[in-house]
Design an enzyme around this catalytic site. Structure first.
Site, short mmCIF file in Angstrom:
data_model
loop_
_atom_site.label_atom_id
_atom_site.label_comp_id
_atom_site.label_asym_id
_atom_site.label_seq_id
_atom_site.Cartn_x
_atom_site.Cartn_y
_atom_site.Cartn_z
N LYS A 52 -4.43 1.23 16.97
CA LYS A 52 -5.26 1.01 15.77
C LYS A 52 -4.56 0.04 14.82
O LYS A 52 -3.38 -0.26 14.99
CB LYS A 52 -5.53 2.35 15.09
CG LYS A 52 -4.29 3.08 14.60
CD LYS A 52 -4.62 4.50 14.17
CE LYS A 52 -3.36 5.28 13.80
NZ LYS A 52 -3.66 6.69 13.54
N ARG A 152 -8.89 17.37 7.35
CA ARG A 152 -9.32 15.99 7.23
C ARG A 152 -10.53 15.79 8.12
O ARG A 152 -11.59 15.40 7.66
CB ARG A 152 -8.14 15.10 7.69
CG ARG A 152 -7.90 13.88 6.86
CD ARG A 152 -6.64 13.16 7.26
NE ARG A 152 -6.48 12.95 8.70
CZ ARG A 152 -5.61 12.12 9.26
NH1 ARG A 152 -4.81 11.41 8.50
NH2 ARG A 152 -5.52 11.99 10.56
N TYR A 281 10.01 -16.37 -10.46
CA TYR A 281 9.21 -15.87 -11.58
C TYR A 281 10.04 -14.94 -12.46
O TYR A 281 10.77 -14.08 -11.96
CB TYR A 281 7.99 -15.10 -11.07
CG TYR A 281 6.90 -16.01 -10.54
CD1 TYR A 281 6.26 -16.90 -11.40
CD2 TYR A 281 6.51 -15.96 -9.21
CE1 TYR A 281 5.26 -17.75 -10.92
CE2 TYR A 281 5.51 -16.78 -8.73
CZ TYR A 281 4.88 -17.68 -9.59
OH TYR A 281 3.89 -18.50 -9.12
C1 LIG Z 1 -2.65 7.30 14.33
C2 LIG Z 1 -2.80 8.53 15.12
C3 LIG Z 1 -1.83 8.89 16.06
C4 LIG Z 1 -0.53 8.12 16.24
O1 LIG Z 1 0.38 8.56 15.25
P1 LIG Z 1 1.90 8.03 15.24
O2 LIG Z 1 2.55 8.85 14.21
O3 LIG Z 1 1.84 6.60 14.88
O4 LIG Z 1 2.43 8.24 16.61
C5 LIG Z 1 -2.06 10.02 16.83
N1 LIG Z 1 -3.19 10.73 16.67
C6 LIG Z 1 -4.14 10.42 15.78
C7 LIG Z 1 -5.36 11.27 15.66
C8 LIG Z 1 -3.98 9.32 14.96
O5 LIG Z 1 -4.93 9.01 14.08
#
Ligand SMILES: *Cc1c(COP(=O)(O)O)cnc(C)c1O
Length: 409
Positions: A52, A152, A281
């Site tokens: 992602k 969530r 700056y």
């Molecule tokens: C982003 C995500 C992960 C990965 O988490 P990391 O801490 O980056 O390994 C796993 N499961 C879900 C549902 C996520 O949204």
């Protein structure tokens, strides 16, 4: 990694006429990270590569392809858009959209054969009716999410059986997994992890008792994958650790995992400072003597945060060059270590990977600590305008910049 000016990535950047700053993504390091975690898993457990947020800023398509080649069974994304991007790049592997999606996104998700996470019966029924209206032959792959304590996304454990039965009654949907997510796997709160797992197990027991077949249970993110092997089940979801970044304070990555991304460049301009000269700056830095400084053409709009004005450092010829004055939107100034004779065009390691070649350049995790954030936010905050060069066996195999993504080999 080599910071020799004749190294493959410096050569390619020069020939290509690209920007003087760029991220280098070492796909071999990514493959090693994936294989190292695969070796920690039991023979029946698979690995979902979480790509992602543009592969945590590294570039989703190249990361997805490499992770699959290295043995990942599946990809995880947060949004339908992200899944479509990878599908359109020709990737055929299963892709699961981990986040909640809107009604308007359903048809596109189904059309691109994306798996979806379901947490209530009404969503499942709506999804099935959209699926009926499409011409997709295969049923939609869905994973039931149980909220075991994060509050969530997910069905409450006591509602799990009802939602699963709703899914089972819809022949346009296929229940491929049951999942949950830990709130505190990276902290000292091990008790909460075991409590969440116990709630999950109870729910899975109830599903089995109700006659629901469960192919895949998956619970663990990076921190939980590394710290709680007993919760690996049939699949682990690996995000941050795959990129060689730490999932949290004190969670160490097993050897030989290392950061996949470094940032390199060339000095754009040399600056001679006289005693009392102020830099940047607000004149935030004042030279105390005759000093030499160097301009690097990257700033907070590239993801090199303004809060790194204090404490950030880069590496010139293996020596530490501290950021002086304020990081601005597009430019940053560093102090040249004493005794170095260099000119504009000199290579500089901007973000390091803790290897000898980048001594003095902070890693993304170190920069996160300086900036008061986490490696996740540093990596995902790298801007699209920062070019990415993809390395394999020391050769640049792809370049992406604002204008395009090109595979070279
Ligand atoms: C982003 C995500 C992960 C990965 O988490 P990391 O801490 O980056 O390994 C796993 N499961 C879900 C549902 C996520 O949204």
């Amino acid at each position: 990694m080599d910071v020799d000016p004749n190294s493959a990535f410096h050569r390619v950047i020069a020939e290509w006429g690209g920007r003087t700053v760029f991220a280098v993504i070492d796909l071999d390091a990514l493959a090693v990270n994936v294989r190292t975690v695969l070796n920690l898993l039991g023979p029946d457990a698979q690995l979902m590569a979480v790509v992602k947020a543009n592969g945590y800023g590294h570039g989703a398509v190249a990361i997805a392809k490499t992770a699959l080649e290295a043995g990942a069974a599946m990809l995880g994304v947060a949004t339908v858009d992200e899944g479509c991007q990878i599908r359109l790049a020709g990737v055929d592997a299963p892709i699961l959209v981990l986040g909640a999606i809107g009604d308007s996104e359903r048809a596109r998700a189904i059309g691109n054969r994306l798996g979806l996470v379901v947490s209530d019966a009404a969503f499942a029924r709506g999804l099935a009716s959209v699926a009926t209206a499409t011409f997709q032959k295969e049923p939609v792959s869905v994973h039931l999410k149980i909220d075991t304590g994060m509050r969530r996304f997910g069905a409450m454990p006591e509602d799990g059986v009802g939602v699963a039965q709703a899914i089972a009654s819809l022949d346009r949907l296929r229940l491929d997994g049951v999942m949950s997510h830990f709130a505190s796997a990276d902290s000292n709160d091990d008790g909460s992890v075991h409590e969440q797992a116990a709630r999950f197990d109870q729910c899975v027991g109830a599903l089995r008792a109700a006659g629901i077949a469960i192919n895949h249970q998956h619970l663990t993110n990076s921190a939980a994958t590394l710290r709680f092997p007993e919760h690996h089940r049939e699949m682990v979801r690996l995000g941050i650790a795959m990129y060689g970044l730490s999932p949290g304070d004190g969670v160490a990555l097993p050897s030989p995992m290392k950061p996949v991304l470094t940032i390199h460049g060339r000095i754009t301009r040399m600056i001679d400072l006289a005693p009392g000269d102020r830099v940047g700056y607000g004149g935030a830095y004042r030279a105390t003597g005759q000093e030499q400084a160097a301009l690097v053409a990257l700033g907070y709009a590239d993801g090199y945060r303004r809060s790194l004005s204090e404490g950030g450092s880069m590496s010139i010829r293996g020596r530490k060059a501290e950021v002086i004055g304020r990081v601005s939107m597009d430019q940053t100034v560093v102090r040249v270590p004493r005794g170095l004779e260099i000119a504009a065009g000199e290579p500089i390691a901007i973000v390091g990977d803790d290897t000898n070649a980048t001594v003095g350049a902070s890693t993304l995790d170190e920069l996160a600590a300086i900036a008061g954030t986490i490696g996740y936010e540093m990596a995902t905050g790298l801007a699209p305008r920062l070019p990415r060069l993809y390395l394999r066996s020391g050769e640049v195999v792809a370049i992406s910049d604002l204008a395009s993504y090109r595979e070279l080999l």
